[in-house]
Design a protein around this motif. Structure first.
Motif, PDB file in Angstrom:
ATOM      1  N   VAL A 128       0.851  -1.188   0.000  1.00 45.35           N
ATOM      2  CA  VAL A 128       0.000   0.000   0.000  1.00 45.35           C
ATOM      3  C   VAL A 128       0.885   1.234   0.000  1.00 45.35           C
ATOM      4  CG1 VAL A 128      -1.966  -1.092   1.120  1.00 45.35           C
ATOM      5  CG2 VAL A 128      -0.223   0.015   2.517  1.00 45.35           C
ATOM      6  N   ILE A 129       0.386   2.270  -0.661  1.00 44.90           N
ATOM      7  CA  ILE A 129       1.083   3.550  -0.737  1.00 44.90           C
ATOM      8  C   ILE A 129       0.334   4.531   0.147  1.00 44.90           C
ATOM      9  CG2 ILE A 129       1.846   5.396  -2.273  1.00 44.90           C
ATOM     10  CD1 ILE A 129       1.430   3.324  -4.616  1.00 44.90           C
ATOM     11  N   VAL A 130       1.057   5.204   1.019  1.00 44.53           N
ATOM     12  CA  VAL A 130       0.446   6.189   1.922  1.00 44.53           C
ATOM     13  C   VAL A 130       1.081   7.548   1.639  1.00 44.53           C
ATOM     14  CG1 VAL A 130      -0.117   6.774   4.302  1.00 44.53           C
ATOM     15  CG2 VAL A 130       0.217   4.365   3.663  1.00 44.53           C
ATOM     16  N   VAL A 131       0.237   8.547   1.419  1.00 40.41           N
ATOM     17  CA  VAL A 131       0.706   9.884   1.078  1.00 40.41           C
ATOM     18  C   VAL A 131      -0.011  10.903   1.955  1.00 40.41           C
ATOM     19  CG1 VAL A 131       0.857  11.636  -0.743  1.00 40.41           C
ATOM     20  CG2 VAL A 131       1.136   9.210  -1.317  1.00 40.41           C
ATOM     21  N   GLY A 132       0.727  11.870   2.463  1.00 40.82           N
ATOM     22  CA  GLY A 132       0.064  12.944   3.198  1.00 40.82           C
ATOM     23  C   GLY A 132       0.963  13.606   4.219  1.00 40.82           C
ATOM     24  N   ARG A 133       0.592  14.806   4.594  1.00 41.48           N
ATOM     25  CA  ARG A 133       1.395  15.594   5.533  1.00 41.48           C
ATOM     26  C   ARG A 133       1.388  14.992   6.935  1.00 41.48           C
ATOM     27  NH1 ARG A 133       4.907  18.709   2.723  1.00 41.48           N
ATOM     28  NH2 ARG A 133       3.875  19.364   0.789  1.00 41.48           N
ATOM     29  N   ALA A 134       0.419  14.163   7.238  1.00 38.19           N
ATOM     30  CA  ALA A 134       0.383  13.530   8.561  1.00 38.19           C
ATOM     31  C   ALA A 134       1.610  12.653   8.799  1.00 38.19           C
ATOM     32  CB  ALA A 134      -0.884  12.687   8.712  1.00 38.19           C
ATOM     33  N   LEU A 135       2.198  12.138   7.727  1.00 37.85           N
ATOM     34  CA  LEU A 135       3.362  11.262   7.866  1.00 37.85           C
ATOM     35  C   LEU A 135       4.598  12.029   8.310  1.00 37.85           C
ATOM     36  CD1 LEU A 135       3.111   8.943   4.728  1.00 37.85           C
ATOM     37  CD2 LEU A 135       2.287   8.518   7.054  1.00 37.85           C
ATOM     38  N   GLY A 136       4.619  13.312   8.076  1.00 39.54           N
ATOM     39  CA  GLY A 136       5.812  14.090   8.399  1.00 39.54           C
ATOM     40  C   GLY A 136       5.708  14.878   9.690  1.00 39.54           C
ATOM     41  N   VAL A 137       4.666  14.626  10.462  1.00 39.67           N
ATOM     42  CA  VAL A 137       4.438  15.408  11.675  1.00 39.67           C
ATOM     43  C   VAL A 137       5.368  14.970  12.797  1.00 39.67           C
ATOM     44  CG1 VAL A 137       2.774  15.802  13.536  1.00 39.67           C
ATOM     45  CG2 VAL A 137       2.056  15.997  11.153  1.00 39.67           C
ATOM     46  N   ARG A 138       5.947  15.940  13.487  1.00 34.13           N
ATOM     47  CA  ARG A 138       6.704  15.689  14.718  1.00 34.13           C
ATOM     48  C   ARG A 138       5.832  16.090  15.896  1.00 34.13           C
ATOM     49  NH1 ARG A 138      10.027  18.354  11.317  1.00 34.13           N
ATOM     50  NH2 ARG A 138       9.663  20.310  12.436  1.00 34.13           N
TER      51      ARG A 138
END
Length: 253
Positions: free
Chosen positions: A222-232
């Protein structure tokens, strides 16, 4: 007798639900998709169960097995990868069973996108950043997508996006998604989620295709894309539900 459509989860044998494990332990007939299923899942089956691998069968063949078992007075488990609510052909199979007068029910499973998010340690709905998750696929050698669900339109939401059945087209997809999300948007690929051979690739829309091609991935990803992945953690706004300033006077234990 009943046909039980059972979600087998993302692959790990210990991610089956308790109900799924019980149904497998009781069913005299089990149909499963060998392409996507970890063999350890079948260890939950009773020793004398008749196991039918459906990866080379068409829908008529599969339905014939289900109807035949019913007529012989045998319960059947039809194992679906992930959760039956997503890309399982549940509608097509149950329509045929209804026509044949065969009762059926559905047991949910852990969906692949949830297992991928768990592996990534990611919450896909981050307060004040993204509150929508889109689960979709793209068209290649597959059933046509509705015009209203073209990827460019879906991307316009800028939601957390999970693409199933799309890994072989990732370069084209990454370029298309970059228009709305930006080339620097975090992206990840999780293959064989929860299994011993699980593979995780992390990057951005600018480089994720290079990583996938270098790894030679062709399916079960599966491919997951989005700004949530880069959140600290420092970037995350507090959810109102857990905000210390929230009035809880109306709540009792």
């Amino acid at each position: 007798m009943t046909v039980h459509f059972v979600g087998s989860g993302p692959g790990a044998a210990d991610l089956l639900t308790l109900r799924a494990a019980r149904l497998l332990s009781e069913a005299p007939v089990v149909l499963y998709a060998g392409t996507y299923l970890d063999g350890e899942v079948l260890a939950h089956c009773r020793p004398d169960a008749r196991l039918v691998d459906t990866q080379h069968l068409d829908l008529d063949d599969i339905t014939a097995h289900l109807v035949d078992a019913h007529r012989r007075g045998l319960d059947v488990v039809r194992l679906c990868s992930g959760d039956p609510s997503l890309y399982s052909a549940l509608t097509e199979q149950t329509r045929r069973l209804d026509a044949a007068g065969v009762p059926w029910d559905v047991t949910p499973g852990v969906p692949a996108y949830a297992a991928a998010a768990a592996t990534l340690g990611a919450e896909l709905t981050v307060p004040e950043l993204v509150q929508t998750v889109v689960l979709t696929r793209t068209q290649a050698r597959s059933t046509a997508m509705p015009d209203t669900e073209a990827l460019a339109r879906v991307a316009g939401l800028r939601a957390s996006l999970v693409l199933h059945l799309a890994i072989t087209r990732i370069r084209v997809l990454a370029e298309e998604l970059s228009v709305e999300y930006g080339a620097d948007c975090p992206a990840a690929v999780v293959a064989f989620a929860s299994r011993p051979d699980e593979l995780v690739l992390r990057g951005t829309l600018a480089d994720i295709a290079d990583q996938v091609e270098a790894a030679g991935l062709r399916h079960t990803a599966v491919i997951v894309v989005g700004r949530a992945l880069g959140v600290r953690s420092a970037d995350v706004a507090c959810s109102h539900l857990y905000d210390p300033a929230r009035d809880r006077s109306g709540f009792t234990r």
